[in-house]
Design a protein around this motif. Structure first.
Motif, PDB file in Angstrom:
ATOM      1  N   VAL A   1       0.646  -1.000  -0.075  1.00 34.17           N
ATOM      2  CA  VAL A   1      -0.363  -0.032  -0.045  1.00 34.17           C
ATOM      3  C   VAL A   1       0.525   1.017   0.220  1.00 34.17           C
ATOM      4  N   SER A   2       1.792   1.063   1.128  1.00 34.32           N
ATOM      5  CA  SER A   2       2.585   2.812   1.136  1.00 34.32           C
ATOM      6  C   SER A   2       3.858   2.761   0.142  1.00 34.32           C
ATOM      7  N   HIS A   3       3.998   2.070  -0.588  1.00 33.72           N
ATOM      8  CA  HIS A   3       5.488   1.789  -1.336  1.00 33.72           C
ATOM      9  C   HIS A   3       5.025   1.838  -2.767  1.00 33.72           C
ATOM     10  N   GLU A   4       3.887   0.774  -2.614  1.00 35.92           N
ATOM     11  CA  GLU A   4       3.607   0.188  -5.009  1.00 35.92           C
ATOM     12  C   GLU A   4       2.196   1.071  -4.781  1.00 35.92           C
ATOM     13  N   GLY A   5       1.481   1.155  -3.817  1.00 38.24           N
ATOM     14  CA  GLY A   5       0.630   2.239  -4.853  1.00 38.24           C
ATOM     15  C   GLY A   5      -0.834   0.927  -5.127  1.00 38.24           C
ATOM     16  N   GLN A   6      -0.349  -0.015  -3.926  1.00 34.66           N
ATOM     17  CA  GLN A   6      -1.965  -1.120  -3.704  1.00 34.66           C
ATOM     18  C   GLN A   6      -3.091  -0.658  -3.181  1.00 34.66           C
ATOM     19  N   SER A   7      -3.708  -1.074  -4.024  1.00 34.04           N
ATOM     20  CA  SER A   7      -4.894  -1.261  -3.112  1.00 34.04           C
ATOM     21  C   SER A   7      -4.840  -2.656  -2.410  1.00 34.04           C
ATOM     22  N   LEU A   8      -6.027  -2.592  -0.892  1.00 33.44           N
ATOM     23  CA  LEU A   8      -6.111  -3.204  -0.203  1.00 33.44           C
ATOM     24  C   LEU A   8      -7.565  -3.987   0.121  1.00 33.44           C
ATOM     25  N   THR A   9      -7.662  -5.317   0.667  1.00 31.91           N
ATOM     26  CA  THR A   9      -9.491  -5.067   0.377  1.00 31.91           C
ATOM     27  C   THR A   9      -9.108  -6.193   2.004  1.00 31.91           C
ATOM     28  N   LEU A  10      -8.938  -6.031   3.259  1.00 31.12           N
ATOM     29  CA  LEU A  10      -8.982  -7.029   4.312  1.00 31.12           C
ATOM     30  C   LEU A  10     -10.483  -7.017   4.929  1.00 31.12           C
ATOM     31  N   TYR A  11     -10.620  -9.355   4.807  1.00 26.72           N
ATOM     32  CA  TYR A  11     -11.935  -9.170   5.787  1.00 26.72           C
ATOM     33  C   TYR A  11     -12.064 -10.632   6.813  1.00 26.72           C
ATOM     34  N   CYS A  12     -12.404 -10.441   7.359  1.00 26.53           N
ATOM     35  CA  CYS A  12     -12.488 -11.230   8.855  1.00 26.53           C
ATOM     36  C   CYS A  12     -13.959 -11.460   9.140  1.00 26.53           C
ATOM     37  N   GLU A  13     -14.593 -12.776   9.377  1.00 31.07           N
ATOM     38  CA  GLU A  13     -15.731 -12.875  10.113  1.00 31.07           C
ATOM     39  C   GLU A  13     -15.282 -12.607  11.595  1.00 31.07           C
ATOM     40  N   GLU A  14     -14.680 -12.291  12.062  1.00 33.11           N
ATOM     41  CA  GLU A  14     -14.166 -12.155  13.856  1.00 33.11           C
ATOM     42  C   GLU A  14     -13.846 -10.552  14.083  1.00 33.11           C
ATOM     43  N   GLU A  15     -14.782  -9.996  14.163  1.00 28.97           N
ATOM     44  CA  GLU A  15     -14.555  -8.626  14.417  1.00 28.97           C
ATOM     45  C   GLU A  15     -12.967  -8.327  15.187  1.00 28.97           C
ATOM     46  N   ALA A  16     -13.252  -9.241  16.148  1.00 32.39           N
ATOM     47  CA  ALA A  16     -12.612  -8.367  17.410  1.00 32.39           C
ATOM     48  C   ALA A  16     -10.894  -9.125  16.594  1.00 32.39           C
ATOM     49  N   LEU A  17     -10.598  -9.138  16.237  1.00 32.36           N
ATOM     50  CA  LEU A  17      -9.594 -10.168  15.478  1.00 32.36           C
ATOM     51  C   LEU A  17      -9.224  -8.843  14.314  1.00 32.36           C
ATOM     52  N   MET A  18     -10.429  -8.364  12.956  1.00 33.27           N
ATOM     53  CA  MET A  18      -9.998  -7.453  12.408  1.00 33.27           C
ATOM     54  C   MET A  18      -9.518  -6.066  12.723  1.00 33.27           C
ATOM     55  N   ASP A  19     -10.524  -6.044  14.135  1.00 33.32           N
ATOM     56  CA  ASP A  19     -10.198  -4.129  14.461  1.00 33.32           C
ATOM     57  C   ASP A  19      -8.198  -4.529  14.946  1.00 33.32           C
ATOM     58  N   HIS A  20      -7.698  -5.748  15.820  1.00 31.09           N
ATOM     59  CA  HIS A  20      -6.997  -5.817  16.392  1.00 31.09           C
ATOM     60  C   HIS A  20      -5.576  -5.464  14.877  1.00 31.09           C
ATOM     61  N   TYR A  21      -6.266  -6.763  14.135  1.00 32.68           N
ATOM     62  CA  TYR A  21      -4.825  -6.460  12.859  1.00 32.68           C
ATOM     63  C   TYR A  21      -4.970  -4.771  12.345  1.00 32.68           C
ATOM     64  N   ALA A  22      -6.527  -4.453  11.831  1.00 37.72           N
ATOM     65  CA  ALA A  22      -6.392  -3.175  11.535  1.00 37.72           C
ATOM     66  C   ALA A  22      -5.565  -2.225  11.233  1.00 37.72           C
ATOM     67  N   GLN A  23      -5.780  -2.247  13.147  1.00 39.38           N
ATOM     68  CA  GLN A  23      -4.742  -0.922  14.425  1.00 39.38           C
ATOM     69  C   GLN A  23      -3.713  -1.113  14.349  1.00 39.38           C
ATOM     70  N   MET A  24      -3.113  -1.841  13.996  1.00 44.90           N
ATOM     71  CA  MET A  24      -1.676  -2.549  13.707  1.00 44.90           C
ATOM     72  C   MET A  24      -1.080  -1.924  12.144  1.00 44.90           C
ATOM     73  N   LEU A  25      -2.072  -2.248  11.048  1.00 47.60           N
ATOM     74  CA  LEU A  25      -1.945  -2.295   9.808  1.00 47.60           C
ATOM     75  C   LEU A  25      -1.413  -0.526   9.690  1.00 47.60           C
ATOM     76  N   LEU A  26      -2.778   0.616  10.599  1.00 45.01           N
ATOM     77  CA  LEU A  26      -2.830   1.972  10.594  1.00 45.01           C
ATOM     78  C   LEU A  26      -1.183   2.478  11.121  1.00 45.01           C
ATOM     79  N   THR A  27      -1.429   1.831  12.279  1.00 46.98           N
ATOM     80  CA  THR A  27      -0.206   2.010  12.723  1.00 46.98           C
ATOM     81  C   THR A  27       1.494   2.503  11.662  1.00 46.98           C
ATOM     82  N   ASP A  28       1.098   0.996  11.357  1.00 44.05           N
ATOM     83  CA  ASP A  28       2.464   0.682  10.529  1.00 44.05           C
ATOM     84  C   ASP A  28       2.538   1.608   9.085  1.00 44.05           C
ATOM     85  N   LEU A  29       1.280   1.547   9.026  1.00 45.67           N
ATOM     86  CA  LEU A  29       1.087   2.905   7.430  1.00 45.67           C
ATOM     87  C   LEU A  29       1.828   4.403   7.571  1.00 45.67           C
ATOM     88  N   ARG A  30       1.042   4.708   9.013  1.00 41.18           N
ATOM     89  CA  ARG A  30       1.477   5.837   9.416  1.00 41.18           C
ATOM     90  C   ARG A  30       2.507   5.928   9.920  1.00 41.18           C
TER      91      ARG A  30
END
Length: 131
Positions: free
Chosen positions: A34-63
């Protein structure tokens, strides 16, 4: 491997948890794509808590890895509000500027759309075409 979460300490000194070793490599790959190649990304997970956990780390790392890019988390309430926000982001660009090829040094904008399930399929397709 046991079913307990693994703790992996990043360089920033804060402890982060990954449920599998492969998850850390996937997260790093997503950040790079996402940050260096300009790619798009879609994340999907049936477990909302797990999705929130990894999405938060993704946002932190992107920033932290791309401070020149603007990371915006968007919670669409309707497709109209999403298109309106997209138009606002483009309002300051001329047609010439918008059609120029971007370079890796130019600041970009990373949009994170939370819960796109509120949008119909054709609206998601429109969003993909706009981006």
């Amino acid at each position: 491997m046991s079913s307990s979460a693994m703790s992996i300490t990043p360089t920033l000194g804060e402890e982060r948890y990954f449920f599998r070793t492969a998850d850390k490599m996937r997260l790093q790959g997503c950040v790079h794509a996402v940050s260096h190649e300009g790619q798009s990304l879609t994340l999907y997970c049936e477990e909302e808590a797990l999705m929130d956990h990894y999405a938060q780390m993704l946002l932190t790392d992107l920033r932290s890895t791309t401070p020149q890019h603007r990371v915006e988390v968007y919670f669409p309430t309707s497709p109209d509000s999403l298109v309106e926000r997209f138009n606002e982001a483009l309002a300051g660009l001329s047609v010439q500027d918008a059609s120029k090829a971007s370079t890796p040094q130019q600041p970009g904008q990373i949009w994170v759309i939370h819960d796109p399930a509120v949008l119909a399929d054709h609206e998601l397709q429109l969003l993909g075409k706009l981006i």
